[in-house]
Design a protein around this motif. Structure first.
Motif, PDB file in Angstrom:
ATOM      1  N   ASN A  77       6.677  -5.133  13.301  1.00  0.00           N
ATOM      2  CA  ASN A  77       7.229  -4.655  12.109  1.00  0.00           C
ATOM      3  C   ASN A  77       7.379  -4.839  11.554  1.00  0.00           C
ATOM      4  O   ASN A  77       8.755  -5.107  10.686  1.00  0.00           O
ATOM      5  CB  ASN A  77       7.907  -3.853  11.592  1.00  0.00           C
ATOM      6  N   LEU A  85       6.550  -7.257   8.844  1.00  0.00           N
ATOM      7  CA  LEU A  85       5.499  -7.565   7.286  1.00  0.00           C
ATOM      8  C   LEU A  85       6.872  -7.873   6.174  1.00  0.00           C
ATOM      9  O   LEU A  85       7.141  -6.531   6.010  1.00  0.00           O
ATOM     10  CB  LEU A  85       4.854  -6.093   7.076  1.00  0.00           C
ATOM     11  N   SER A 100       7.533  -7.860   2.049  1.00  0.00           N
ATOM     12  CA  SER A 100       7.146  -6.848   1.156  1.00  0.00           C
ATOM     13  C   SER A 100       6.340  -7.319  -0.316  1.00  0.00           C
ATOM     14  O   SER A 100       5.911  -8.682   0.735  1.00  0.00           O
ATOM     15  CB  SER A 100       8.387  -7.081  -0.042  1.00  0.00           C
ATOM     16  N   SER A 103      -2.288  -2.749   8.535  1.00  0.00           N
ATOM     17  CA  SER A 103      -0.480  -2.703   8.047  1.00  0.00           C
ATOM     18  C   SER A 103      -0.506  -3.205   6.251  1.00  0.00           C
ATOM     19  O   SER A 103       0.411  -2.745   6.390  1.00  0.00           O
ATOM     20  CB  SER A 103      -0.174  -3.662   8.968  1.00  0.00           C
ATOM     21  N   SER A 153      -1.121  -0.405   3.653  1.00  0.00           N
ATOM     22  CA  SER A 153      -0.058   0.413   4.270  1.00  0.00           C
ATOM     23  C   SER A 153       0.920   0.424   3.482  1.00  0.00           C
ATOM     24  O   SER A 153       1.505   1.059   3.157  1.00  0.00           O
ATOM     25  CB  SER A 153      -0.264   0.927   5.669  1.00  0.00           C
ATOM     26  N   HIS A 154       0.889  -0.609   3.815  1.00  0.00           N
ATOM     27  CA  HIS A 154       2.627  -1.228   3.647  1.00  0.00           C
ATOM     28  C   HIS A 154       2.315  -1.802   1.691  1.00  0.00           C
ATOM     29  O   HIS A 154       3.258  -2.505   1.023  1.00  0.00           O
ATOM     30  CB  HIS A 154       3.105  -2.529   3.752  1.00  0.00           C
ATOM     31  N   TRP A 176       0.112  -3.823  -0.086  1.00  0.00           N
ATOM     32  CA  TRP A 176      -0.538  -5.359   0.016  1.00  0.00           C
ATOM     33  C   TRP A 176      -1.797  -5.089  -1.082  1.00  0.00           C
ATOM     34  O   TRP A 176      -2.170  -3.603  -0.502  1.00  0.00           O
ATOM     35  CB  TRP A 176      -0.129  -5.975   0.823  1.00  0.00           C
TER      36      TRP A 176
END
Length: 168
Positions: free
Chosen positions: A108, A110, A112, A135, A138-139, A141
């Motif tokens: 995890n 990733l 910002s 991922s 979902s974050h 991007w």
């Protein structure tokens, strides 16, 4: 990805360090050298074994999973080399930089969201790459896939407004 991993590692000292291919190839060569037949180049076998190991990892496999089936002598040798390299890397607090897509998701790590990402050349991404792209989305991007279907001989160039955002 390397920049993202280093940024994540700056805040989380427990994250392992990504080793370049030349260093990891040396670990593989040392494992192969111990039991390679005399006429076979251990560097070549080590390079091929590493490539196989990276494919195994990219498709969600683990070395331990291979031991469930009967193995040939060559397959047993590969499993032994892979286990030894994994132990060596873990013992040194490092990992193979070519395995970074899987590691970023697993840890995890990733970054910002910043500039949008344009994916080119990922017609059939490996599961580790697909997981990374998912991922990232979902974050927060913005990830866009460039379609290359039926465009043989066509070049594509994407220039970012900020030259620092252009990454090879």
């Amino acid at each position: 990805l390397d920049h993202a991993w280093r940024s994540a590692g700056a805040g989380r000292l427990a994250l392992p360090v990504a080793l370049p291919a030349i260093a990891v190839n040396w670990f593989w060569r040392q494992q192969v050298l111990a039991n390679a037949p005399g006429l076979i180049d251990p560097a070549e076998i080590g390079t091929r074994a590493r490539a196989s190991w990276l494919l195994l990892r990219a498709f969600g496999g683990e070395v331990a999973d291979l031991s469930r089936w009967p193995l040939t002598r060559d397959q047993r040798a590969f499993v032994g080399w892979a286990r030894a390299v994994e132990l060596e890397l873990a013992g040194r607090g490092t990992f193979d930089a070519a395995d970074i897509a899987r590691r970023i998701v697993a840890e995890n790590a990733l970054p910002s969201p910043t500039a949008p990402i344009l994916l080119v050349g990922f017609r059939n991404p490996a599961p580790a790459e697909a997981a990374l792209f998912g991922s990232l989305v979902s974050h927060g991007w913005s990830v866009e896939r460039a379609s290359q279907a039926g465009r043989g001989g066509h070049g594509l160039r994407h220039a970012a407004a900020d030259p620092d955002a252009e990454r090879a």
